[in-house]
Design an enzyme around this catalytic site. Structure first.
Site, short mmCIF file in Angstrom:
data_model
loop_
_atom_site.label_atom_id
_atom_site.label_comp_id
_atom_site.label_asym_id
_atom_site.label_seq_id
_atom_site.Cartn_x
_atom_site.Cartn_y
_atom_site.Cartn_z
N SER A 173 -7.84 7.27 7.64
CA SER A 173 -6.57 7.14 6.94
C SER A 173 -6.72 7.31 5.43
O SER A 173 -5.92 6.79 4.68
CB SER A 173 -5.96 5.78 7.26
OG SER A 173 -6.89 4.76 6.97
N LYS B 48 -11.69 -0.40 0.05
CA LYS B 48 -11.80 1.03 -0.13
C LYS B 48 -11.32 1.37 -1.54
O LYS B 48 -10.63 0.56 -2.16
CB LYS B 48 -11.01 1.78 0.94
CG LYS B 48 -9.56 1.38 1.12
CD LYS B 48 -9.03 2.02 2.40
CE LYS B 48 -7.54 1.85 2.58
NZ LYS B 48 -7.19 0.59 3.25
N SER C 94 0.80 -1.22 0.00
CA SER C 94 0.00 0.00 0.00
C SER C 94 0.84 1.28 0.00
O SER C 94 1.61 1.50 -0.91
CB SER C 94 -0.95 -0.05 1.19
OG SER C 94 -1.89 0.97 1.09
N HIS C 95 0.72 2.07 1.06
CA HIS C 95 1.39 3.37 1.12
C HIS C 95 2.86 3.26 1.54
O HIS C 95 3.56 4.26 1.55
CB HIS C 95 0.65 4.26 2.11
CG HIS C 95 0.53 3.61 3.46
ND1 HIS C 95 -0.25 2.51 3.67
CD2 HIS C 95 1.14 3.88 4.63
CE1 HIS C 95 -0.13 2.14 4.94
NE2 HIS C 95 0.71 2.95 5.54
N ASP D 11 -1.48 1.22 -3.88
CA ASP D 11 -2.37 0.23 -4.48
C ASP D 11 -3.73 0.80 -4.87
O ASP D 11 -4.64 0.05 -5.24
CB ASP D 11 -2.53 -0.97 -3.55
CG ASP D 11 -3.13 -0.60 -2.21
OD1 ASP D 11 -2.91 0.54 -1.75
OD2 ASP D 11 -3.81 -1.45 -1.61
N ASP E 178 -2.91 6.20 -3.24
CA ASP E 178 -1.73 5.55 -2.66
C ASP E 178 -1.18 4.46 -3.57
O ASP E 178 -1.64 4.29 -4.71
CB ASP E 178 -2.07 4.99 -1.28
CG ASP E 178 -3.02 3.81 -1.34
OD1 ASP E 178 -3.78 3.72 -2.33
OD2 ASP E 178 -2.99 2.96 -0.43
N THR F 57 -10.11 -0.67 13.17
CA THR F 57 -9.34 -0.22 12.01
C THR F 57 -9.08 -1.38 11.05
O THR F 57 -8.74 -2.48 11.48
CB THR F 57 -8.01 0.37 12.50
OG1 THR F 57 -8.30 1.56 13.22
CG2 THR F 57 -7.08 0.70 11.34
N ASP G 192 -6.21 2.28 -3.20
CA ASP G 192 -7.45 2.20 -2.41
C ASP G 192 -7.66 3.44 -1.52
O ASP G 192 -8.74 3.61 -0.97
CB ASP G 192 -7.53 0.90 -1.60
CG ASP G 192 -6.34 0.68 -0.70
OD1 ASP G 192 -5.42 1.53 -0.69
OD2 ASP G 192 -6.32 -0.35 0.00
N ARG G 193 -6.63 4.28 -1.41
CA ARG G 193 -6.82 5.49 -0.59
C ARG G 193 -6.98 6.72 -1.47
O ARG G 193 -6.58 6.72 -2.63
CB ARG G 193 -5.59 5.73 0.29
CG ARG G 193 -5.34 4.64 1.29
CD ARG G 193 -4.26 5.09 2.23
NE ARG G 193 -3.95 4.02 3.17
CZ ARG G 193 -3.28 4.20 4.29
NH1 ARG G 193 -2.84 5.40 4.61
NH2 ARG G 193 -3.03 3.18 5.10
C1 VG1 Z 1 -3.40 1.67 8.30
C2 VG1 Z 1 -4.60 2.58 8.49
C3 VG1 Z 1 -5.88 1.80 8.35
C4 VG1 Z 1 -5.90 1.08 6.99
C5 VG1 Z 1 -4.66 0.23 6.86
C6 VG1 Z 1 -4.55 -0.42 5.50
O1 VG1 Z 1 -3.40 0.67 9.31
O2 VG1 Z 1 -4.54 3.21 9.74
O3 VG1 Z 1 -6.97 2.66 8.49
O4 VG1 Z 1 -7.03 0.26 6.88
O5 VG1 Z 1 -3.49 1.04 7.04
O6 VG1 Z 1 -4.65 0.51 4.48
P1 VG1 Z 1 -2.49 0.76 10.64
O7 VG1 Z 1 -2.69 -0.54 11.33
O8 VG1 Z 1 -1.10 0.99 10.16
O9 VG1 Z 1 -3.01 1.93 11.39
V1 VG1 Z 1 -3.74 0.31 3.10
O10 VG1 Z 1 -4.24 1.45 1.95
O11 VG1 Z 1 -2.22 0.46 3.74
O12 VG1 Z 1 -4.03 -1.27 2.63
CO CO Z 2 -3.67 1.14 0.13
#
Ligand code: VG1
Ligand code: CO
Length: 537
Positions: free
Chosen positions: A363, A374, A111-112, A277, A275, A342, A279-280
């Site tokens: 997030s 998302k 992801s990010h 992938d 982001d 979360t 989804d954000r």
């Molecule tokens: C983070 C965010 C959470 C989100 C998750 C995956 O998790 O806070 O809201 O669902 O990333 O998003 P954490 O446990 O680091 O707070 V993604 O776009 O990274 O798949």
């Molecule tokens: Co993501």
């Protein structure tokens, strides 16, 4: 077909969203293979099944895809649908799983988190509803990683992933598809594309920052080629294995170029970023950043302007640390509101049961029942659809929203790279005092209540404990503390702060007292030696 002996590898427990580790860890012999075999074994085997496979294009995406295809073939899978060159955004993968009624999918993404030979890699299993595997499933996968003795892989040449169409690998069919086409059709079926096209034709300007990640091709195809945004509206649109050396994290810190553009003299009408992938989403108007919690509330409040939601919402869900802005909308609309832990996996049951239509997280994640992830571009199109109908600027729309509902001031402070023992000590320190915090004074604040969030899924009654420490203050402000489940180095403490005002709609210092009180009560200085976060969003 080859059966390879292996031994369990420690630490393969999926976090908030799949298994995320440093790339070199994933490239150790057997590391990826063990986890993939555990996915198959933990979900009743791959025999005769169909899957979707794709990733966000980060370093090791293609190699990992080839390994997964060879393992799926060796495990007896019938068919795998793969995005061209192994690329699929997370929302597009979710859609393909549902559209083709497959047994699930494997998404390669961290992801990010940054990508590269020394950066992060990740893998996640989604079930047949298109959503991230719920905890019951990830627990079975993790259990399998602890007693695995062998994995299966065929000895075959790499599959051509560049050319569309079907080909065989062993007895399995691989179908290489356009990553964008079906997703674009889905977006067209949800939004008023004609209205958005007219908006652009009338001179509306947009800057979409794909952050060198997977949404570039999607955004170009949809915003520029289908909806008529000016060529060049999509920037950083070519996916790169290292995301151009940056963090593909759409927030004011990592998308600082976009922020500067949007706050400048020559700002376009609308800015957005996505982001790694896809989804954000980050939403920015000319001169105004929209917090993700507010964005969720605005989308919900204006949902009936979008064709797919014209008959209204079944309900709204948000993750617990997300602000209560959406709750006010739900109340006014007279629809149910759900508060989940979360991570998107907790929304799946509510969406499947038809209890909610729209979900969101602080997030920068928002989505709906159109898929089970998302969806960054979906959120951008939702905003464009609303602006096209309401004929307002982002600033005007936000002012209108706050005037109608009041404002939930909100911020998140991230303390990254904290030694794990220290982070745990800080959390434990608060946990030990939950019962005695009530009535405590800190600065100008008085604690009115404190607890640790436990979630009971309203559909399957599964219980998830330890989902965040909550402190409420007299007057309604709230702080939440939790540890990130997506990082790969040390611990990240997230501190989420919120305070509501019905009448004061523009006070940049509104959260200062609750911030100071929370730093003091949780003893940040004593435990981790600082009260200044690395990232503020
Ligand atoms: C983070 C965010 C959470 C989100 C998750 C995956 O998790 O806070 O809201 O669902 O990333 O998003 P954490 O446990 O680091 O707070 V993604 O776009 O990274 O798949
Ligand atoms: Co993501």
């Amino acid at each position: 077909m080859t059966k390879i002996e292996t031994k369990p590898i420690d630490g393969q427990k999926p976090g908030t969203s799949g298994l995320r580790k440093k790339t070199p860890t994933f490239r150790q012999p057997g590391y990826l293979e063990n986890f993939v075999q555990a996915i198959f074994d933990g979900t009743g085997g791959a025999e005769g099944k169909t899957y979707v496979v794709g990733g966000d294009g980060r370093y090791f995406n293609v190699e990992a895809t080839q390994i997964i295809l060879k393992m799926a073939a060796a495990n007896g899978a019938a068919r795998v649908i793969v995005g061209q060159n192994g690329l699929l955004s997370t929302p597009a993968a979710s859609h393909l799983i549902r559209l083709n009624e497959t047994d699930g999918g494997i998404i390669l993404s961290a992801s990010h988190n940054p990508g590269g030979p020394e950066e992060d890699f990740g893998i996640k299993f989604n079930t047949s509803n298109g959503g991230p595997a719920p905890e019951t499933v990830t627990d079975r996968i993790f259990a399998r990683t602890k007693d695995i003795g062998a994995y299966h892989i065929i000895d075959a040449d790499d599959v051509d992933l560049a050319t569309f169409g079907e080909r065989a690998i062993g007895d399995m069919t691989v179908e290489v598809v356009d990553p964008v086409a079906d997703y674009r059709d889905l977006m067209r079926s949800i939004f008023d594309f004609d209205a958005i096209r007219t908006l652009f034709a009338d001179g509306f300007t947009i800057r979409f920052d794909a952050m060198h990640a997977v949404t570039g091709p999607y955004a170009k195809a949809i915003l520029e080629n289908t909806l008529g945004a000016a060529p060049g509206s999509v920037v950083n649109g070519d996916p790169s294995p290292t995301f151009g050396g940056g963090h593909p994290d759409p927030n004011p810190v990592w998308a600082v170029d976009l922020m500067n553009t949007m706050m400048g003299e020559e700002a376009p009408d609308f800015g957005a970023a996505s982001d790694g992938d896809g989804d954000r989403n980050m939403i920015v108007g000319r001169g105004i950043y929209v917090s993700p919690s507010d964005s969720l509330a605005v989308l919900a409040a204006n949902a009936t302007l979008v064709p797919a939601y014209k008959d209204g919402l079944n309900g709204i869900a948000r993750s617990m640390p997300t602000s209560a802005a959406a709750d006010r909308v739900a109340e006014r609309l007279g629809v149910a509101m759900f508060e989940t832990p979360t991570g998107w996996k907790f929304f799946g049951n509510l969406l499947d049961a038809g209890k909610v239509t729209i979900c969101g997280e602080e997030s920068a994640g928002t989505g709906s029942d159109h898929i089970r992830e998302k969806d960054g571009l979906w959120a951008v199109l939702f905003w464009l659809n609303i602006l096209a109908v309401r004929k307002m600027s982002v600033q005007e729309l936000m002012n209108d929203h706050w005037e109608g509902y009041g404002r939930n001031y909100y911020t998140r402070l991230d303390f990254e790279g904290v030694p794990v023992e220290r982070a745990e000590a800080l959390m434990q320190g608060v946990r030990d005092r939950l019962d005695t915090l009530k009535g405590c004074e800190a600065g100008d604040c008085v604690v009115s209540n404190a607890d640790e969030f436990t979630y009971t899924d309203p559909v399957d009654e599964g219980v998830s404990r330890g989902q965040g420490l909550r402190i409420w203050y007299k007057g309604g402000a709230r702080a939440v503390l939790r540890m990130s489940g997506t990082g790969t180095v040390g611990a990240t403490i997230r501190c989420y702060l919120e305070a509501f005002s019905a009448t004061v709609l523009d006070d940049p210092k509104r959260l200062d007292p609750v911030r100071h009180a929370t730093m003091e009560l949780a003893e940040f200085e004593r435990h981790i030696g600082r009260t200044t976060p690395d990232v503020v969003t």
